[in-house]
Scaffold this active site. Structure first.
Site: not given
Ligand code: UD1
Length: 417
Positions: A22-23, A93, A124, A305, A327, A397
């Site tokens: 999926k990811n 997301r 984000v 995950d 995380i 999902r």
């Molecule tokens: C992706 C995966 C999700 C997985 C996660 C961590 C996808 C679609 N989803 O989610 O399954 O659990 O990686 O391996 O690939 N953060 C910020 N600011 C940002 C972006 C992230 O503070 O702009 C923080 C988040 O709150 C979190 C950490 O960084 O604490 C890691 O998040 P991130 O790696 O971005 O997760 P996703 O990419 O959303």
């Protein structure tokens, strides 16, 4: 609302095929926004998040053809409507992944702030900061990210935190930017590498994907390509934990062991016998598992995950173990449901102490997010008696045909309206 009903206590035994990741599929589908030509994506899992992403791309103007063999053909000749509306993105997301490609290709994007699993704040800001460094003008108003740029330019971007979709968004945007972009402290997840490989076959110039520094030299345009999505390492890990916790014996086909080291090491430490082939993983658990400490961190360390699934393994293991989540700040929502099934778990801050017990007991529980619902399914498989899992839409999902695959392994599981 649909429920899953599981009659527990049966060791999983047999063989199944692992689906596409999926990811990896979600960002790769978004890559179509970067080219006027057709992108053929194979091994796309049939999942709710994928359907949501396809609907999102379709309403932007991308032509989509699906065939029966998990292949999706996407054609973004024009992108007349570079908008990702709240109605479509609120459940997912990963919809933020359209932001970078839209901006790079059309010079404008309007993307609703994403929803998705309620496992933390998950801002984000890193996506936005990175795109601003590449020359985008961005403001957030009324729940939407409004972005514009006449032409993105290359930049040196050091990510404050390791972000998977953040790295992917910036890497996609940089493929069409003027000049060279360097992403430092980039995510090293295998899904980032799969996306980079897809982009490279579309004509992008990317080096370093899979390391913490990715360099992208922008090109004028990308062309069509054919790409096969990598196998899902989290689905693989989930079935392996389910087999280990139920004292089962299973073989996964179409799975990659080279990207599962941290998970396989922990399963071996808990007493599982594991052997791996070119595209297969075999696991047998002969005795009650032993507790294993787990600390989540970005790849190649233990994946967040897989944290909830190991919580269940430890709940029925011999001894006590500490699970530390580094995380996401709110990723222990499965704990109270597992406790309702008799698990001994105490949470303090970002750590959970799990004291193993011989058996869990069936109960009615509620799925709260995607991986939490996977952990409840595993708990149901190992519990004495019947477990009913409500709000099962979360699991759809991210897990393709979960009850069919579990039934193939001998589980007594059924879906009810
Ligand atoms: C992706 C995966 C999700 C997985 C996660 C961590 C996808 C679609 N989803 O989610 O399954 O659990 O990686 O391996 O690939 N953060 C910020 N600011 C940002 C972006 C992230 O503070 O702009 C923080 C988040 O709150 C979190 C950490 O960084 O604490 C890691 O998040 P991130 O790696 O971005 O997760 P996703 O990419 O959303």
């Amino acid at each position: 609302m649909q429920k899953l009903v599981i009659e527990g206590g049966i060791p999983l035994q047999g063989e199944i095929r692992i689906s596409g990741a999926k990811n990896a599929a979600l960002p790769i589908l978004c890559a179509t926004l970067l080219s006027r030509e057709t992108l053929h994506v194979e091994n796309v899992p049939h999942l709710k998040d994928v359907t949501t992403m396809l609907s999102l791309l379709a309403q932007m103007g991308v032509g989509i053809t699906l065939d029966a063999s998990q292949c999706v053909e996407l054609s973004g000749r024009e992108i007349p409507n570079p908008v990702a509306p709240y109605e479509l993105v609120k459940t997912m997301r990963a919809s933020i992944l359209v932001l970078g490609p839209l901006l790079a290709r059309t010079g404008r994007a309007s993307v609703s702030l994403p929803g998705g699993c309620a496992i933390g704040l998950r801002p984000v800001d890193l996506h936005i900061k990175g795109l601003q460094a590449m020359g985008a003008e961005i403001e957030v108003a009324n729940g939407y990210i409004q972005a514009s740029a006449s032409k993105l330019h290359g930049a040196r971007i050091c990510m404050d935190l390791v972000s998977v979709t953040g790295t992917e968004n910036l890497m996609m945007a940089a493929t069409l930017a003027r000049g060279v972009t360097v992403i430092e402290n980039a995510a090293r997840e295998p899904e980032v590498v799969d996306l980079a490989n897809c982009l490279i076959s579309m004509g992008a110039k990317i080096s370093g994907a899979g390391s913490d520094t990715i360099e992208i030299e922008g090109v004028d345009e990308l062309h069509g390509a054919r790409h096969r999505v990598m196998p899902d390492r989290i689905e693989s890990g989930t079935f392996l934990v389910a087999a280990a916790a139920s004292l089962g014996k299973i073989k996964l086909h179409g799975a990659r062991s080279d990207i599962l080291d941290a998970v396989l090491d922990k399963l071996s430490e808990s007493g599982a016998h594991i052997s791996t082939g070119e595209e297969s993983i075999f696991l047998e658990m002969r005795d009650r598992p032993k507790s294993v400490n787990v600390r989540t961190a970005p790849y190649p360390a233990f994946p967040t995950d897989m944290q909830a699934q190991f919580m269940v393994l430890n709940s029925v293991a011999e001894g006590s173990a500490l699970i530390t989540e580094t995380i996401f700040e709110n990723r222990f929502m499965h704990v109270q449901e597992l406790c309702r099934m008799g698990a001994h778990i105490e949470v303090e801050g970002n750590a959970a102490m799990v004291r193993g017990k011989e058996r869990l007991g069936g109960a009615t529980v509620m799925a709260t997010d995607l991986r939490a619902s996977a952990s409840l399914v595993i708990a149901g498989l190992v519990a004495r008696g019947e477990t009913t899992i409500e709000r099962i839409y979360h699991i759809d999902r991210g897990y393709e045909c979960i009850e069919e695959k579990l039934a193939q392994l001998g589980a007594k599981i059924r879906r009810m309206a």
